[in-house]
Structure formats: C-alpha cells, structure tokens
Design an enzyme around this catalytic site. Sequence first.
Site, short mmCIF file in Angstrom:
data_model
loop_
_atom_site.label_atom_id
_atom_site.label_comp_id
_atom_site.label_asym_id
_atom_site.label_seq_id
_atom_site.Cartn_x
_atom_site.Cartn_y
_atom_site.Cartn_z
CG ASP A 1 38.75 45.11 35.51
OD1 ASP A 1 38.67 44.68 36.67
OD2 ASP A 1 39.82 45.49 34.98
CD GLN B 1 46.58 46.73 36.97
OE1 GLN B 1 46.13 45.58 37.08
NE2 GLN B 1 46.27 47.70 37.81
CE LYS C 1 44.28 43.37 39.68
NZ LYS C 1 44.26 44.50 38.76
#
Length: 280
Positions: free
Chosen positions: A116, A93, A49
């Site tokens: 997200d 994460q 990422k």
Amino acid sequence: MTVVMDGKALRDKLLEKLKLKLDKFEVKPTLVVVLVGDNPASKIYVNNKKKMADELGINSEIINYPADISEEILLDKINDLNNDDSVTAILVQLPLPKHINKFNVINAISPEKDVDGFTPKNLGFLFAGEEPYVYPCTPKGILLLLDEYHIDVEGKHVVIVGRSNIVGKPLSQMLLSKNATVTICHSHTKDLSDTTKTADILISAVGKKIIEENFIKQNCVVIDVGIFKDENGKTRGDVNFESVGPKTSFITPVPGGVGPMTIASLMLNTVELFEKTFAE
Ligand code: NAP
C-alpha cells in the site's frame, strides 16, 4: 463536451498486460491480506482483491482474525510474514478495531513488502521527493487515469478535498513532484467552494455528497474518490454527477472511475515489489 473517464476500461487494459507478464514468471508473487474483524465492507474489499489476484495468477491469502485479537499477536504475525521469503506483499485492511494502534501495525510491515506504500519509510521517501518502493494505490490509480486521458498536471492548480494518509496527503506529494500547484482542503476549510472554484483539477476524497455545480469553474477536470451508500443503498460519490458533469471537461463516475484503478494499482504494486526483490 464532457468526457467520462472510464476506470474499468483502463483497469482491464493494465491488468491484461500484467497477466501476460505474470504468465511468463516461473515463480509467482504472493499477496497476503490481513483482515481483523468482520466489517462487511472490508470483507467485500478483501474478497475482491483476492479474486482479482487469483484471476491474474498472483498467489493470495487472506488471514482473518477476530475483532478482539490483541495488537501483540497481530504484530507477531506481521513479523513472521516479513521474514517469510515466499511472501511478496503484505496488506493490512483498514480500518482496524479501536484497541489496536494503526500506526504500530503499519509501521511493523517491512517497507519492501508494503504493497500500500503506507509505512513511514515509504511515505517518508514520497515526502522527501524520492521514489518509495511503491506508491499508495488510490493516488497511483488517479495519476494513471489522468495520464491515460493525456491530462498534464504541470503548472495546473489541483485542489484536493480530504487530507487522509491514504489519499489526500500522498496524492498531494505525487502531484507536487509532477509540478502541479496543490491546495489541500478539509473539514475546517472556510468557504470551501471559494477554493474549489479556482481548481483546474478538483479531486474530492471525503465520503459525503459535497461537490455541487457551483463548486467548480467551467471545464474543470473532476476526480471523485468518495464512495458511500446513499439512503436507498445506492453507491454514490462526493460529486453530484448529474449537475456537475456538464460543466466539466473530464469527470470520473462512481462507481467505475477511481475504484477500479485502486485495485489495479494494488496488483501492479504486488508485481513491482516482486520484481524489486529480484533486482536487489
Ligand atoms: P477519511 O480518512 O475519512 O478522510 C476524509 C477527509 O474528508 C478528511 O480529511 C476530512 O477532513 C474531509 N472532510 C470531511 N468532511 C468535510 C467537509 N464537509 N468539507 C471538506 N472536507 C471534509 O477518508 P478517506 O479514507 O480518505 O476516504 C475518503 C472517501 O474516499 C471515502 O468515501 C472512501 O470510501 C473513499 N475511498 C475510495 C477509494 C477508491 O478506491 N475509490 C479509496 C480510498 C478511499 P478532516 O481531516 O478535517 O477530518
């Protein structure tokens, strides 16, 4: 004839356009990724990422805490990031160590920085049929891929195998809002193949080799979200690509299908959040 849907090509196309947009920004967005512990798979995801963000010109930072960090310290950090005007987007994460309550941590992220789309507020918007700040990355990537191949979901029966908060559940709502008829299956579904066989579009997000040729009807569209390593260390999806592929009209490969679209969506979401801060 079967079309293999190329997630890498679409990722590259979308990110090329995004880079041109970012090149024009005087101030760049900043994505902060919080990683707890040293899970090897998570480390790879997080580094990928960051690499992608760096290539595009998005500022990025990885904050890596040891696995035994307290929930309180993590929540304090998220609070600091929420209040830091230079931070556009926050990603925690997953998975987190067992002693940390995942819901508390996600809930602590400001919905305006929730890249997200996992906070209760953003998921609440989604389930109420309203637009969240951003859509969860994997479902968003899947819909972009369907769109690219002109696969209209309206009126179609879409069967999703897997009901996680990151894939199955948000995806079901996004498909419903596009007027698909959606069925969600999970580990307690009886006679799974009886249901999957009725799908016009089958989306599998399980993490095990589960979808065989007798699980689909002729010309079904098959989207394989699953990723795992087989006994030989090879990356695999949920679908037996060799036997299922010829029966489909469209199918995604693993790797090279949904995975690249998830990371592209993360970059798109970071820029969308950035643009929204200026629009407010
Ligand atoms: P998860 O939270 O573990 O959920 C898995 C789902 O599969 C659960 O709903 C589970 O049912 C269901 N399931 C398990 N065994 C089943 C069976 N035998 N029959 C039917 N359903 C079954 O996983 P996730 O986070 O959604 O991820 C799923 C897979 O997608 C993993 O391989 C993950 O690595 C991959 N993934 C890929 C991407 C990408 O970008 N390509 C992104 C996210 C995830 P229950 O709810 O009843 O337990």
